[in-house]
Design a protein around this motif. Structure first.
Motif, mmCIF file in Angstrom:
data_model
loop_
_atom_site.group_PDB
_atom_site.id
_atom_site.type_symbol
_atom_site.label_atom_id
_atom_site.label_comp_id
_atom_site.label_asym_id
_atom_site.label_seq_id
_atom_site.Cartn_x
_atom_site.Cartn_y
_atom_site.Cartn_z
ATOM 1 N N THR A 212 -30.812 -9.621 33.186
ATOM 2 C CA THR A 212 -31.507 -8.536 33.892
ATOM 3 C C THR A 212 -30.545 -7.462 34.430
ATOM 4 O O THR A 212 -30.974 -6.344 34.675
ATOM 5 N N LEU A 213 -29.274 -7.810 34.601
ATOM 6 C CA LEU A 213 -28.326 -6.884 35.230
ATOM 7 C C LEU A 213 -27.009 -6.827 34.474
ATOM 8 O O LEU A 213 -26.598 -7.818 33.835
ATOM 9 N N ILE A 214 -26.322 -5.691 34.575
ATOM 10 C CA ILE A 214 -24.923 -5.610 34.152
ATOM 11 C C ILE A 214 -24.113 -5.060 35.330
ATOM 12 O O ILE A 214 -24.664 -4.354 36.182
ATOM 13 N N THR A 221 -24.427 -9.970 34.442
ATOM 14 C CA THR A 221 -24.249 -10.689 35.707
ATOM 15 C C THR A 221 -25.617 -11.066 36.273
ATOM 16 O O THR A 221 -26.613 -10.423 35.943
ATOM 17 N N SER A 222 -25.639 -12.105 37.108
ATOM 18 C CA SER A 222 -26.879 -12.479 37.803
ATOM 19 C C SER A 222 -26.770 -12.197 39.295
ATOM 20 O O SER A 222 -27.634 -12.596 40.076
ATOM 21 N N ASP A 223 -25.688 -11.507 39.703
ATOM 22 C CA ASP A 223 -25.446 -11.244 41.121
ATOM 23 C C ASP A 223 -26.152 -9.943 41.544
ATOM 24 O O ASP A 223 -25.730 -8.851 41.134
ATOM 25 N N PRO A 224 -27.220 -10.048 42.388
ATOM 26 C CA PRO A 224 -27.957 -8.827 42.767
ATOM 27 C C PRO A 224 -27.103 -7.848 43.565
ATOM 28 O O PRO A 224 -27.474 -6.676 43.714
ATOM 29 N N ALA A 225 -25.941 -8.307 44.068
ATOM 30 C CA ALA A 225 -25.080 -7.424 44.864
ATOM 31 C C ALA A 225 -24.639 -6.194 44.065
ATOM 32 O O ALA A 225 -24.368 -5.143 44.658
ATOM 33 N N VAL A 226 -24.594 -6.283 42.745
ATOM 34 C CA VAL A 226 -24.133 -5.107 41.965
ATOM 35 C C VAL A 226 -25.077 -3.919 42.122
ATOM 36 O O VAL A 226 -24.708 -2.788 41.800
#
Ligand SMILES: NC(=O)c1ccc[n+]([C@@H]2O[C@H](COP(=O)([O-])OP(=O)(O)OC[C@H]3O[C@@H](n4cnc5c(N)ncnc54)[C@H](O)[C@@H]3O)[C@@H](O)[C@H]2O)c1
Length: 369
Positions: A212-214, A221-226
């Protein structure tokens, strides 16, 4: 058990009508007229009840910021900028989307009932929230509708084949009313997940699903912090590595239908919104099903739904659902058991409420027993 990253206590469960009353009080305190405060509260709590916490009361702090920044304007109403019969151009005057989208749909519903169809181009609306809400408004009037939405000037999602955010989470929504039953409602962001779901995950200290994210370098990445700390990454369009061109393609059509055709604006380097405001434009096509030569359309649709639901489940104990069914179920559960709100989001709401002058007592005893 406390959350591993944030160390916070488990989420609260809040009685829906108390959450609605508190939300109404916050917007009254900020300066909304009673009907506006009520519409905003009804919409946000309805999004929570439908299970879309990304578009629920967690938006309150951002809305209040946008008001203080002077971009979201209080007590505005939708106005018809151009009336071409079955095509209406509606200006939202940067008012609350919860008010101006409701009014724009009311204009379109009246026309579609009279003419059989109406295309409504809504521009310059502040965040119109959960788009299914507007499709449900049309469905309650017995009308079919589909909606293309852009998030003007908010480049959070990378185009298929690219790694830089170039457009918003541009939702698409379609609804089909059913006699005596809840309508079919398909309503999703064209990004792999809605941006607000990264906020909810970040606040809860959990990861988002893979694919879902890069990050800022284009790495998965799976880290929503990005999405919440620099250097920023981007959301991917739905469809993932194999079929991301489909989500990207639909997002691009949402951008031009909503951002260009309505007289609003598309996302590009010279239109970036740098405040906390969220600007939405929406092209809605609203149709009276009775205008078609299809007296059996209800029965045809019901037979198809029965047929689809008769498919064998892919996992033990599973079942096939139809669009709109997950939200109906969550609504029933949350009406009975309360709305879950994570502690970080709750703290943010309490802080905003106190800052606008609400007494502490407003926040007490609000949990479901
Ligand atoms: N205003 C804005 O700028 C904006 C931007 C993006 C998203 N949104 C809103 O965010 C909300 C959440 O979007 P999302 O992308 O996270 O939604 P999502 O991925 O949860 O998808 C929801 C849709 O899929 C259907 N669905 C889910 N599971 C299903 C199943 N098993 N079988 C059949 N249908 C199923 C639901 O009924 C619903 O129509 C939406 O309401 C959307 O309108 C708003």
């Amino acid at each position: 058990m406390p959350n591993a990253r944030t160390g916070q206590a488990p989420e609260l469960k809040i009685v829906p009508h108390r959450l609605n009353a508190l939300t109404t009080e916050i917007f009254l305190a900020v300066g909304s007229e009673p009907l506006e405060a009520q519409r905003v509260a009804d919409h946000l709590v309805a999004a929570n009840l439908a299970g879309h916490d990304s578009h629920g009361v967690g938006m309150i702090p951002r809305y209040v910021e946008a008001i203080h920044e002077g971009v979201l304007k209080l007590n505005q109403h939708a106005s018809i900028a151009r009336d071409a019969g079955a095509v209406l151009s509606v200006d939202g005057a940067y008012g609350f989307g919860q008010v101006v989208a409701c009014e724009a749909m009311a204009f379109g519903i009246e026309r579609a009932q009279r003419l059989g169809i109406c295309a409504v181009g809504l521009r310059r609306a502040h965040h119109i929230g959960r788009i299914g809400h507007w499709a449900e408004q049309c469905a309650r009037a017995g009308l079919v509708s589909f909606h293309f939405v852009n998030v003007s000037g908010d480049p959070l999602v990378a185009p298929f084949g690219g790694i830089d955010g170039r457009f918003g989470t541009n939702p698409f929504c379609a609804a089909f009313p059913r006699a005596g039953r809840d309508p079919l409602v398909l309503d999703f962001a064209t990004s792999a997940i809605a941006y607000g779901k990264t906020r909810v995950a970040f606040n809860k200290g959990v990861e988002v699903p893979a694919g879902t994210l890069i990050d800022h370098a284009g790495q998965p990445t799976s880290d929503p912090a990005v999405m919440h700390r620099q250097p920023f990454g981007a959301l991917l369009a739905f469809g993932g590595a194999v079929a991301g061109h489909k989500g990207y393609g639909l997002a691009a059509m949402c951008e031009v239908f909503a951002g260009a055709l309505t007289g609003g604006f598309t996302t590009r380097a010279d239109t970036l919104v740098t405040s906390n405001a969220i600007v939405n434009c929406m092209l809605s096509v609203i149709i009276d099903p009775n205008a078609f030569d299809a007296p059996d359309s209800d029965t045809e649709a019901e037979q198809f739904i029965d047929w689809v639901k008769s498919a064998r489940a892919s996992v033990d104990g599973g079942e096939v659902l139809i669009p709109g069914e997950p939200e109906q179920r969550t609504r029933r559960e949350r009406m009975a058991a309360g709305i879950p709100v994570d502690r970080t989001t709750w703290q943010q709401i309490v802080e905003v409420g106190r800052a606008v002058g609400l007494p502490a007592v407003q926040f007490e005893g609000i949990e479901s027993k």
